[in-house]
Design an enzyme around this catalytic site. Structure first.
Site, PDB file in Angstrom:
ATOM      1  N   HIS A 206       0.822  -1.221   0.000  1.00  0.00           N
ATOM      2  CA  HIS A 206       0.000   0.000   0.000  1.00  0.00           C
ATOM      3  C   HIS A 206       0.842   1.250   0.000  1.00  0.00           C
ATOM      4  O   HIS A 206       1.972   1.234   0.424  1.00  0.00           O
ATOM      5  CB  HIS A 206      -0.893   0.019   1.238  1.00  0.00           C
ATOM      6  CG  HIS A 206      -1.494  -1.305   1.502  1.00  0.00           C
ATOM      7  ND1 HIS A 206      -0.982  -2.163   2.426  1.00  0.00           N
ATOM      8  CD2 HIS A 206      -2.526  -1.920   0.918  1.00  0.00           C
ATOM      9  CE1 HIS A 206      -1.684  -3.273   2.415  1.00  0.00           C
ATOM     10  NE2 HIS A 206      -2.623  -3.149   1.502  1.00  0.00           N
TER      11      HIS A 206
ATOM     12  N   HIS B 157       1.033   5.506   0.908  1.00  0.00           N
ATOM     13  CA  HIS B 157       0.450   6.790   1.279  1.00  0.00           C
ATOM     14  C   HIS B 157       1.292   7.795   0.520  1.00  0.00           C
ATOM     15  O   HIS B 157       2.454   7.570   0.263  1.00  0.00           O
ATOM     16  CB  HIS B 157       0.586   7.034   2.776  1.00  0.00           C
ATOM     17  CG  HIS B 157       0.543   8.475   3.104  1.00  0.00           C
ATOM     18  ND1 HIS B 157       1.665   9.168   3.440  1.00  0.00           N
ATOM     19  CD2 HIS B 157      -0.478   9.336   3.090  1.00  0.00           C
ATOM     20  CE1 HIS B 157       1.322  10.422   3.654  1.00  0.00           C
ATOM     21  NE2 HIS B 157       0.038  10.552   3.435  1.00  0.00           N
TER      22      HIS B 157
ATOM     23  N   ASP C   4       2.263  12.058  -0.355  1.00  0.00           N
ATOM     24  CA  ASP C   4       2.066  13.407  -0.866  1.00  0.00           C
ATOM     25  C   ASP C   4       3.230  13.730  -1.779  1.00  0.00           C
ATOM     26  O   ASP C   4       3.262  14.772  -2.367  1.00  0.00           O
ATOM     27  CB  ASP C   4       1.839  14.410   0.265  1.00  0.00           C
ATOM     28  CG  ASP C   4       3.112  14.885   0.903  1.00  0.00           C
ATOM     29  OD1 ASP C   4       3.172  16.035   1.280  1.00  0.00           O
ATOM     30  OD2 ASP C   4       4.056  14.075   1.016  1.00  0.00           O
ATOM     31  N   HIS C   5       4.148  12.787  -1.865  1.00  0.00           N
ATOM     32  CA  HIS C   5       5.195  12.877  -2.883  1.00  0.00           C
ATOM     33  C   HIS C   5       4.867  11.771  -3.885  1.00  0.00           C
ATOM     34  O   HIS C   5       5.059  10.610  -3.586  1.00  0.00           O
ATOM     35  CB  HIS C   5       6.564  12.597  -2.274  1.00  0.00           C
ATOM     36  CG  HIS C   5       6.997  13.641  -1.296  1.00  0.00           C
ATOM     37  ND1 HIS C   5       8.166  13.576  -0.633  1.00  0.00           N
ATOM     38  CD2 HIS C   5       6.402  14.770  -0.894  1.00  0.00           C
ATOM     39  CE1 HIS C   5       8.293  14.629   0.152  1.00  0.00           C
ATOM     40  NE2 HIS C   5       7.219  15.370  -0.003  1.00  0.00           N
TER      41      HIS C   5
ATOM     42  N   HIS D   5       0.992  22.030   5.144  1.00  0.00           N
ATOM     43  CA  HIS D   5       1.899  21.917   3.997  1.00  0.00           C
ATOM     44  C   HIS D   5       1.251  22.300   2.664  1.00  0.00           C
ATOM     45  O   HIS D   5       1.526  23.365   2.140  1.00  0.00           O
ATOM     46  CB  HIS D   5       2.501  20.527   3.928  1.00  0.00           C
ATOM     47  CG  HIS D   5       3.579  20.407   2.908  1.00  0.00           C
ATOM     48  ND1 HIS D   5       4.712  21.158   2.949  1.00  0.00           N
ATOM     49  CD2 HIS D   5       3.667  19.643   1.797  1.00  0.00           C
ATOM     50  CE1 HIS D   5       5.476  20.868   1.920  1.00  0.00           C
ATOM     51  NE2 HIS D   5       4.865  19.955   1.203  1.00  0.00           N
TER      52      HIS D   5
ATOM     53  N   ASP E  72       5.313  15.566   4.387  1.00  0.00           N
ATOM     54  CA  ASP E  72       5.709  16.945   4.661  1.00  0.00           C
ATOM     55  C   ASP E  72       4.620  17.589   5.485  1.00  0.00           C
ATOM     56  O   ASP E  72       3.436  17.391   5.202  1.00  0.00           O
ATOM     57  CB  ASP E  72       5.879  17.711   3.346  1.00  0.00           C
ATOM     58  CG  ASP E  72       7.129  17.249   2.613  1.00  0.00           C
ATOM     59  OD1 ASP E  72       7.908  16.492   3.212  1.00  0.00           O
ATOM     60  OD2 ASP E  72       7.297  17.649   1.447  1.00  0.00           O
TER      61      ASP E  72
ATOM     62  N   GLU F 241       9.679  14.132   8.537  1.00  0.00           N
ATOM     63  CA  GLU F 241      10.510  14.902   7.606  1.00  0.00           C
ATOM     64  C   GLU F 241      11.354  15.860   8.427  1.00  0.00           C
ATOM     65  O   GLU F 241      11.006  16.174   9.580  1.00  0.00           O
ATOM     66  CB  GLU F 241       9.633  15.687   6.630  1.00  0.00           C
ATOM     67  CG  GLU F 241       8.831  16.802   7.269  1.00  0.00           C
ATOM     68  CD  GLU F 241       8.967  18.126   6.549  1.00  0.00           C
ATOM     69  OE1 GLU F 241      10.072  18.422   6.048  1.00  0.00           O
ATOM     70  OE2 GLU F 241       7.975  18.874   6.509  1.00  0.00           O
TER      71      GLU F 241
ATOM     72  N   HIS G 219      14.017  12.967   4.673  1.00  0.00           N
ATOM     73  CA  HIS G 219      13.722  14.182   3.932  1.00  0.00           C
ATOM     74  C   HIS G 219      14.449  15.388   4.521  1.00  0.00           C
ATOM     75  O   HIS G 219      13.822  16.333   5.020  1.00  0.00           O
ATOM     76  CB  HIS G 219      12.204  14.403   3.944  1.00  0.00           C
ATOM     77  CG  HIS G 219      11.728  15.327   2.848  1.00  0.00           C
ATOM     78  ND1 HIS G 219      11.859  16.676   2.919  1.00  0.00           N
ATOM     79  CD2 HIS G 219      11.114  15.078   1.685  1.00  0.00           C
ATOM     80  CE1 HIS G 219      11.342  17.225   1.838  1.00  0.00           C
ATOM     81  NE2 HIS G 219      10.897  16.274   1.065  1.00  0.00           N
TER      82      HIS G 219
END
EC number: 3.1.27.-
Lengths: 832, 594
Positions: free
Chosen positions: B60, B62, B64-65, B149, B170, B195, B406
């Site tokens: 799976h 997740h 946002d990048h 973010h 982030d 991050e 990060h």
């Protein structure tokens, strides 16, 4: 440029030495290394020039450890990569032995960094496989200074060197690696068996590339530890171990055919038997679920041995047999009593049961059972006798589609499976007329209004592909009626209003296929088609999203190319276009070339290209030199890729094929008669084709400018060819051609063209003095544009200057300057 | 002992190409699937071959990048579910499409994912709501938290049994003009993967930066110059648009502001649609006026670049490496009175990187050069948590371990020291390809008998609530490899044992010059006044006082009749009360007692 770079290099090195690791961009060093690698690959050997530095650079671990650098995995991986690069040179192996660097390399094989460990394994396998040949070249040199070693180890090395026909140094390294692998295979140092896993990975890499006699030597020396591993049956090792055995089995087989080796001390046949026996042992003794994972892997690897395969298939069917209670063929003798009893235990709880079934049904790691079975069903479509099962399959798939609980991904897969089954049916249209076909249409009607855009989109895509499929069959029977087109078009028209742009775009693409279907059947444009065309033009001028607008342009391009292919009489000019098509093409050209989305512009240029070629070659169909159109030229009868997909093969996007296209263009000369050229050119101006091309040429987006430039070059070569090396006399255009003018006024590119014409001293028509240019001769414009130079620039990446080695070195230098300037602010590396 | 393993394939001691593999409880999860913009070859994507090499499955996501997502799902062949929040699912394809267009535009790359691949990938995405626990399978559950973010950014908690991992992605701990601050509950994960972009920075006040930005734009426009702000279509662009829009309104400025791409229209549409994900102020004023309907910002046409007079233009892409922003830059670079403001970082190999490094003479195509005379400004408006914010999040979530990703190694090292010192927990910072392993407490499942539960229910009254743990009393039986909690009676019955009663006794000496009967009465009066809510009985016949099950007997010492010996005895259940009484009586009886 290399010269300039070489000049900058010393300064760059000193900046790097000063600034240490504080370069603001962490890719700079890697790119610098790329450049060095490029230089060495092209024969400019930095290493040779700097050979005296080798010791310093590559005898490092302890130097660097002292300095604390060795802790950084980047340094370690850099060292490994450096070593790998060095190994392309003959004396590198001697260096390796003399400095005992093999030991360091073997330590790095189990490095804590995944990347370092993988790189070290890669180098080790490279040494074993490739260095053997290289070392032979060095044998002579070595023989001369080879001393007379007396101890047993030295004798072993000498024997190995003889067996492998390689140098003494090579044998020393090989021996060291082999010993290490043997130890690591049985090492139980940690619970995770990191060392064993790495040893197996190395063997997998080497077995895949090595040939006799090396392969025999390797297999003989590791067969004992491999056997021990099979007996141990550690589940973490199962897959890798099986992979190693399968590779060994396969390559020994290949080698024995390919090399036809003289039987050496290690018989390939016996090696093969060993591998085969170990595979059997795994299948017989491993417990579920390990044995199923191993079985699935065996089938997936396309293993050649039939008896292994049959045994595995029987095993994999066991869970199904247990669930269904049916006796399945091949399972009677499968699995030992012990395997069966532990399987029964596992099947009692839900999670392992599902995952077992998934593994067994699809050999895929984990998926929902529904999707697995759909995939299985899809692959069954091509099996013999599939047509008889059609009804049954249809009814299952329609159930899936009808089920309100079906997930979007399941529905998507159901559609794909349906298409696959329909494609094997001899007459898809007729199958749609039958009861299952009608049921399907009922379900599809419902799904086209689903609340989830994913489902609506898959449904609309399905309808388009269905129409395309019917088109491709071109059956005489289905040509007589247009039941499919009639039944799906209204839904597609409705989908043009969808709130999701993806769905609108898919609907337009599907409509293009549906209209092709009716055109193929010779139907005249219906009144609703006029309505549709105006709706599509509305979308092109007003839709906020790029996808539908791109699809609209492709729709008309497709329509136009279909019409050219179906037109019965050879057209002489565009005036023979059906009025609806002619007016729409005109609108598409003007709307599309003014779009904000550069892909819409590129598609518009493709349409302009078709018009151009059609006008220039009265033969009709766009022939050589044409850009391949994803929808039209990939034969309208084939499966068209999505209209806004960037096609991997599309000529216009790669410099190489661009050049090819141009060559092809000049090889097939334009066939328009001299006298007609003037008329043709005037027609192109009137249609707006010339204006679209000129507008594209000055576009800020490279693909648009490139495409326009290529088409303008084609036009120039056809109507007013310039001086070429082959043709030293400038061909003058005919008076009719020379007289054709185009408007400059009111165009955003008018000013640019005007300036170019000025610089060439060409005339143009002016109104009220100097400032306002009205029109210019097309030939003058085409000649003043420097199209060849433009094309050369445009075929390169728009950032090739910034991405060059020189630019990189300058950037590093400017960082150095910045460091010395106390007033500069820190640029923080953040996300994008 | 059970373990959690974390291996970054990207974002381990660097920024870009975020991709973190987490293995625990038999599950393998990939967190983020990002892309590195600094490379033009395969290195732009994480090396997914390591996943297959390890024989691991990627179950799976997740994200946002998300830059490499279509590559992973459509080109590498991952066919499992992908999880994202609703706004991310809506906006992600815009970003991917934007990025694809820029990449293909720049170079005409063919080995790159297509629009169709982006769409097919998005069809596999399962959307998440904030704070909603989603059961991925029988064992794994995920839950999203607000991360600030950018719109839709989420932190995610993964849980298998009693083990849990939180990945922040982030995040931003201070609200900005359109988004709120990140928040998480005290979920005490085994490991918090955070991050650390601004690991060593305590950022100056946002207001200062904004004022500085507006001042610079205003000055340039006032002197008739043009301002170019290269941006990517989403994120910072919206924040800066709101900033300028409000300023223009307040100052009644007339110079035009343009946004160069049609993409923003769609972006703004989603910002309006997901208004609940923005901050409180925007949500409150939404009814009167939607902040994202800009009055002063108009779409840009390329011919406007040549118009005389001042203007402000937002143009994509943000690093000046292709397309419109680059074209405008070339036109305006030669004039001192113009200005370019870079609101974010630029990778090497772009004009943006060069001008930020102070290069003033740029080489262009065809050996031409460009003299950069315009003013160059860098103003980071990136919305990451600073060092203070990261510490604040750790305080909020109370993790057992922290793992930093990060960020730059040196800065991480500093923050790691601070975290370990302040919270006395382990902090890891694996490089890409390295694995960090933490051991967790084994989870021991125990079955509870229904009777016992019912009995507890009848005593407690309230329904069971997972958020309010309650103590259960019972007998733990270990039998046949299982653990069960049952009532004592049931345990006795099952095990065939008889019950033994246990009583505690204690002697207390007391100086009390009265008769035994009087002393007893005095004790009774004293206890009755002290222990108001308890049943206290005076039993003169047996010369004893009873408080609940506790018996107090009085006898005189043989040597000294004034010295009384009190014998206390109590059962196991009243252990607390018994101890209390013995302590109380040791202090003697109050003098005023009659």
């Amino acid at each position: 440029m290399d010269g300039e770079c070489m000049e900058l290099l010393p300064r760059v090195c000193s900046v790097l030495a000063d600034s240490g690791s504080s370069l603001p961009d962490d890719t700079s060093l890697e790119k610098l290394l790329d450049w060095f690698t490029g230089l060495t690959n092209t024969g400019r050997c930095l290493l040779e020039e700097e050979s005296r530095q080798l010791d310093l650079v590559f005898d490092p671990p302890h130097h660097w450890r002292e300095a604390g650098f060795w802790e950084d995995p980047c340094v370690r991986i850099g060292w490994v990569q450096g070593l790998r690069a060095m190994l392309q040179h003959c004396p590198a192996l001697d260096f390796l032995v003399e400095t005992d660097l093999t030991k360091v390399l073997l330590q790095l094989q189990t490095d804590s960094s995944l990347f370092v460990a993988a790189a070290a394994n890669d180098v080790l396998s490279h040494i074993l496989v490739n260095q053997s040949l290289l070392s032979r070249k060095c044998v002579d040199a070595e023989e001369k200074d080879g001393g007379g070693e007396a101890d047993a180890a030295a004798a072993d090395v000498r024997r190995l060197a003889l067996t492998l026909g390689a140098s003494h140094h090579y044998a020393t390294v090989t021996m060291a690696i082999l010993e290490h692998v043997k130890v690591s295979l049985v090492s139980k140092e940690t619970e995770e068996r990191h060392q064993t896993l790495q040893g197996l990975r190395l063997l997998g890499l080497v077995f895949g590339q090595a040939r006799a006699p090396l392969l025999g030597v390797l297999l003989t020396s590791v067969s004992e530890p491999l056997e021990a591993l099979v007996t141990e049956g550690h589940s973490r090792l199962t897959l890798l171990l099986l992979d190693v055995l399968l590779t060994a089995y396969k390559f020994v087989l290949i080698c024995s055919y390919r090399d036809n080796p003289t039987p050496g001390p290690e018989e390939p046949d016996s090696c093969q038997t060993t591998a085969s026996a170990l595979i059997y042992r795994m299948l017989d003794t491993y417990k579920p679920p390990d044995v199923f994972h191993a079985g699935a892997a065996l089938l997936r690897r396309d293993h050649s041995d039939l008896s292994h395969k049959a045994k595995t298939a029987g095993l994999l069917l066991l869970p199904l047999e247990m669930i269904t209670g049916l006796t399945l063929p091949g399972t009677q003798s499968a699995g030992s009593a012990e395997q069966r009893s532990s399987l029964a235990e596992l099947m009692n709880s839900k999670t392992p049961c599902i995952s077992l079934l998934c593994v067994c049904l699809t050999h895929v790691d984990r998926l929902m059972v529904q999707r697995c079975s759909l995939e299985a069903l899809m692959s069954l479509a091509v099996s013999p006798g599939a047509a008889e099962r059609m009804r049954e399959v249809f009814s299952v798939l329609i159930q899936y589609l009808d089920n309100p609980d079906s997930e979007p991904t399941v529905l998507h897969k159901s559609y794909q499976t349906l298409l696959k089954w329909i494609s094997v049916c001899p007459d898809p249209s007729s199958s749609m007329r039958d009861q299952p076909g009608q049921d399907l249409l009922t379900v599809v009607r419902k799904r086209v209004c689903d609340v989830r855009w994913e489902v609506r989109d898959s449904t609309v895509e399905f309808l388009g592909e269905l129409a395309a499929l019917s088109l491709s069959k071109k059956s005489a029977q289905c040509a007589s009626e247009d039941s499919l087109g009639c039944s799906i078009t209204p839904h597609l028209v409705e989908a043009l209003q969808d709130s999701e742009s993806y769905v609108r775009a898919s609907a337009i693409t599907a409509l293009a296929q549906a209209i092709a279907l009716s055109m193929q059947q010779g139907a005249a444009p219906r009144p609703e088609q006029t309505v549709l065309v105006s709706r599509l033009l509305e979308i092109l001028s007003g839709d906020t999203e790029g996808f539908p607008r791109r699809a609209v342009v492709r729709y008309f391009t497709f329509w136009f190319s279909l019409w050219t292919q179906n037109a019965t009489e050879p057209p002489t000019s565009s005036s023979s276009l059906p009025p609806l098509l002619a007016t729409s093409v005109h609108s598409v050209l003007s709307l599309g070339s003014a779009d904000l989305d550069w892909e819409v512009k590129v598609h518009t240029l493709e349409l302009a290209g078709l018009l151009l070629r059609r006008a220039l070659s009265p033969g009709g169909a766009p022939t050589s030199g044409s850009d391949t159109l994803t929808l039209s030229s990939a034969s309208p009868w084939g499966q068209p890729p999505h209209p806004y997909a960037v096609n991997g093969q599309r000529a216009s996007h790669t410099p190489h094929s661009q050049a090819g296209a141009r060559q092809a263009g000049s090889a097939a000369p334009i066939k328009v008669g001299e006298a007609d050229l003037g008329g043709v050119l005037a027609g192109l101006v009137e249609q707006g084709v010339v204006s679209v091309l000129l507008s594209g040429l000055f576009d800020c987006d490279r693909p648009v400018a490139l495409k326009a430039c290529a088409l303008l070059t084609e036009l120039r070569d056809a109507v007013c060819p310039t001086l070429t090396p082959a043709n030293h006399t400038t061909a003058h255009p005919t008076a009719a051609v020379a007289a054709v003018t185009c408007e400059l006024q009111g165009r955003c590119w008018g000013r640019d063209v005007g300036a170019l014409l000025d610089s060439r001293g060409c005339d143009w028509m002016r109104e009220n003095g100097e400032e306002c240019r009205v029109s210019a001769k097309v030939c003058d414009v085409l000649r003043s544009l420097d199209l060849d130079e433009h094309l050369a620039v445009l075929t390169q990446s728009s950032d090739h200057v910034q991405n060059s080695a020189l630019s990189l070195l300058q950037d590093i230098l400017s960082v150095g300057d910045k460091h010395t300037d106390p007033n500069t602010q820190e640029v923080i590396v953040d996300c994008y | 002992m059970p373990e959690i393993k974390v291996t970054p394939l990207g974002a381990g001691q660097d920024v870009g190409r975020s991709c973190i593999l987490v293995s625990f409880g038999g599950k393998n999860i990939m967190l983020d699937c990002g892309m590195h913009m600094g490379f033009n070859d395969d290195r732009r994507f994480p090396d997914f071959s390591y996943i297959t090499q390890n024989g691991r499955l990627t179950d799976h996501f997740h994200l946002d990048h998300c830059g490499a997502l279509p590559y992973m799902s459509e080109m590498v062949g991952y066919d499992g579910p992908i999880y994202m929040t609703h706004p991310t699912k809506a906006i992600c394809p815009i970003l991917l499409e934007d990025f694809r267009k820029i990449t293909v535009d720049k170079k005409g790359e063919t080995n790159f994912f297509t629009s169709q691949m982006i769409k097919d990938c998005m069809k596999k995405v399962v959307p998440l709501n904030l704070h909603q626990t989603v059961q991925v399978d029988d064992e794994l559950e995920i839950k999203a938290y607000y991360a600030g973010h950018v719109l839709g950014a989420a932190m995610v908690q993964l849980k298998v049994g009693s083990e849990s991992v939180v990945y922040t992605g982030d995040y931003n701990m201070t609200p900005d003009r359109h988004l709120g601050a990140a928040w998480i509950d005290k979920c005490r994960p085994d490991i918090l993967i955070s991050e650390s972009t601004y690991a060593t920075t305590i950022r100056d006040s946002k207001r200062c930066r904004e004022r500085d930005f507006l001042k610079k734009v205003h000055e340039t426009v006032e002197r008739g110059g043009k301002v170019l702000i290269p941006v990517f279509a989403l994120g910072r662009a919206q924040e800066l648009c709101i900033l300028l829009e409000t300023f223009w309104e307040r100052m009644n400025l007339k110079a035009p502001i343009y946004f160069s791409t049609g993409l923003t229209e769609k972006a703004n549409h989603y910002y309006k649609l997901f208004i609940t994900w923005t901050n409180q102020k925007i949500r409150k004023t939404f009814v009167q006026r939607n902040m994202f309907e800009f009055k002063h910002i108009k779409p840009f046409d390329r011919s406007y670049a040549d118009n005389p007079g001042p203007m402000v233009v937002f143009a994509t892409p943000g690093m000046l490496h292709a397309g419109q922003s680059l074209q405008i830059f070339k036109k305006w670079a030669g004039h001192e009175k113009n200005m370019v403001i870079m609101p974010g970082y630029c990778v090497q190999g772009t004009i943006g990187h060069k001008i930020l490094n102070g290069q003033r003479k740029l080489e262009l195509e065809g050996r031409s050069t460009l003299e950069v005379k315009l003013q160059v400004e860098y103003m980071s408006f990136s919305a990451h948590a600073d060092a203070k914010g990261i510490m604040q999040l750790i305080r909020m979530a109370e993790p057992r371990n922290v793992l930093l990703v990060h960020g730059e190694a040196a800065k991480m090292e500093f923050l790691k020291g601070k975290i370990e010192q302040e919270f006395s927990i382990n902090c890891f910072m694996p490089a890409n390809g390295e694995t960090a392993t933490v051991t967790t407490n084994p989870s021991v499942p125990v079955d509870i008998s229904l009777n016992l539960l019912k009995r507890e229910m009848s005593l407690g009254g309230t329904l069971p609530d997972p958020k309010k743990p309650r103590t259960m009393h019972g007998t733990l039986i270990m039998k046949e490899n299982s653990l069960r909690l049952v009532s004592p009676e049931q345990a006795l019955k099952e095990l065939g044992l008889s019950e033994h009663q246990l009583r505690f006794t204690c002697r207390v000496q007391l100086q009390d010059p009265h008769s035994d009967a009087d002393t007893l009465r005095r004790i009774y009066t004293h206890l009755k006044s002290v222990l108001k809510g308890y049943t206290t009985q005076h039993l003169p016949d047996s010369m004893s006082v009873m408080v609940e099950s506790i018996v107090v007997k009085v006898s005189s010492s043989a040597e000294d009749p004034n010295t009384k010996v009190l014998l206390l005895s109590w059962s196991y259940q009243d252990e607390d009360l018994g101890s209390f009484l013995s302590t109380l009586l040791k202090k003697g009886l109050p003098s005023g007692l009659c």
